[in-house]
Every structure is written in C-alpha cells, then in structure tokens.
Scaffold this motif. Structure first.
Motif, PDB file in Angstrom:
ATOM      1  N   THR A  96      54.793  40.252  39.333  1.00 52.31           N
ATOM      2  CA  THR A  96      56.152  40.184  39.844  1.00 52.31           C
ATOM      3  C   THR A  96      57.024  41.021  38.921  1.00 52.31           C
ATOM      4  O   THR A  96      56.882  40.953  37.701  1.00 52.31           O
ATOM      5  N   ARG A  97      57.920  41.826  39.507  1.00 55.35           N
ATOM      6  CA  ARG A  97      58.836  42.626  38.684  1.00 55.35           C
ATOM      7  C   ARG A  97      60.038  41.765  38.308  1.00 55.35           C
ATOM      8  O   ARG A  97      60.698  41.208  39.170  1.00 55.35           O
ATOM      9  N   VAL A  98      60.311  41.698  36.992  1.00 52.78           N
ATOM     10  CA  VAL A  98      61.449  40.939  36.489  1.00 52.78           C
ATOM     11  C   VAL A  98      62.307  41.890  35.667  1.00 52.78           C
ATOM     12  O   VAL A  98      61.804  42.551  34.757  1.00 52.78           O
ATOM     13  N   ARG A 150      48.738  39.955  41.828  1.00 52.09           N
ATOM     14  CA  ARG A 150      49.779  40.980  41.734  1.00 52.09           C
ATOM     15  C   ARG A 150      50.897  40.488  40.817  1.00 52.09           C
ATOM     16  O   ARG A 150      51.290  39.325  40.880  1.00 52.09           O
ATOM     17  N   TRP A 165      52.800  38.255  35.327  1.00 49.25           N
ATOM     18  CA  TRP A 165      51.765  37.553  36.076  1.00 49.25           C
ATOM     19  C   TRP A 165      51.948  36.063  35.827  1.00 49.25           C
ATOM     20  O   TRP A 165      51.995  35.623  34.673  1.00 49.25           O
ATOM     21  N   TYR A 166      52.077  35.277  36.915  1.00 52.56           N
ATOM     22  CA  TYR A 166      52.273  33.837  36.796  1.00 52.56           C
ATOM     23  C   TYR A 166      50.934  33.130  36.924  1.00 52.56           C
ATOM     24  O   TYR A 166      50.056  33.535  37.699  1.00 52.56           O
ATOM     25  N   LEU A 208      56.597  43.543  34.068  1.00 50.01           N
ATOM     26  CA  LEU A 208      55.643  43.073  35.066  1.00 50.01           C
ATOM     27  C   LEU A 208      55.143  41.726  34.560  1.00 50.01           C
ATOM     28  O   LEU A 208      54.652  41.615  33.442  1.00 50.01           O
TER      29      LEU A 208
END
Length: 137
Positions: free
Chosen positions: A46-48, A44, A12-13, A10
C-alpha cells in the motif's frame, strides 16, 4: 518558508488474524508496528505518503549595524565603502594605454595590506584630515 516536504513509502500489512499492522516498509524510515514472530506480508504493498513539516530556523539576534548591512545586501543597493589606511608602498607602472599610472599598497589600522588601483572606476583617494594623521616615526 517553503512548502512542507513529503515522503511516499510502500507498506506491506501483516495478514495474520488479529494483527493487520505494518510488517515491512520501504524505504526504511518508519519502524514496522507488527510484532509477530513470523509475519505474513500481503501480496501487494500500500502506498502511504507522509508529510514532513519544516523545522523552524533558529532566530539570530542581530545588532542594528548587522541588520542594516543585511538590508543593503538584500535590496542590491549601491553602497560607498570607505576606510582609512596609510600608504606603505607606491610606484608607477605603464598600463595598456601606454601611460604611466600610480599604484598603491596601503596598510589599514588593523595591520592588513591592500593593493589599490586608482584607475578602477568609482575609486577616489583623498588625504585624511590632519587631526587623524599619525606622524611618521
């Protein structure tokens, strides 16, 4: 080789202008790229998913004999195992069937002692040729 493994993170940017790099990653494993003093993570994650290629196993040089034995083990072949030994002790014992049976303790040339039960299926004991027999001291 088996299929490569994968790990999902997970991420977060950072929402600061001119940054946009990853500032928080769970589970830890990758170093965040954001170097801002006070990063602003997005709401939210992002799934990587990262793929991990398997490391090749190191090759091991085998002797011809070792390779032959491994091939037998791999193919579940039936084998005949023989070794020379000298009888160290012998006695008779009464088995469950009420009959007397001979039991042996033998010593191999390397000094190891083994218990031999002639009643085991497939076991065959025979005298060694006269040329290899050692005379008792």
């Amino acid at each position: 080789m088996s299929a490569p493994t994968e790990t999902t993170y997970l991420v977060w940017y950072c929402k600061r202008p001119r940054c946009g790099k990853a500032c928080k990653i769970q589970p830890p494993g990758i170093e965040p790229e954001c170097r801002c003093e006070n990063p602003v993570p997005g709401l939210r994650p992002t799934r990587v998913t990262q793929m991990h290629a398997e490391k090749p196993r190191p090759l091991q040089a085998l002797s011809d004999e070792e390779g032959r034995l491994r091939a037998l083990a791999r193919n579940n072949k039936r084998v005949l195992v023989t070794y020379e030994a000298q009888i160290a002790e012998a006695w008779t014992s009464t088995g469950r069937d009420g009959l007397k049976h001979v039991q042996f303790i033998v010593t191999t040339p390397d000094g190891r002692r083994h218990a031999i039960d002639p009643a085991l299926p497939g076991l065959h004991i025979e005298a060694a040729p006269a040329a290899t027999e050692e005379s008792p001291r």
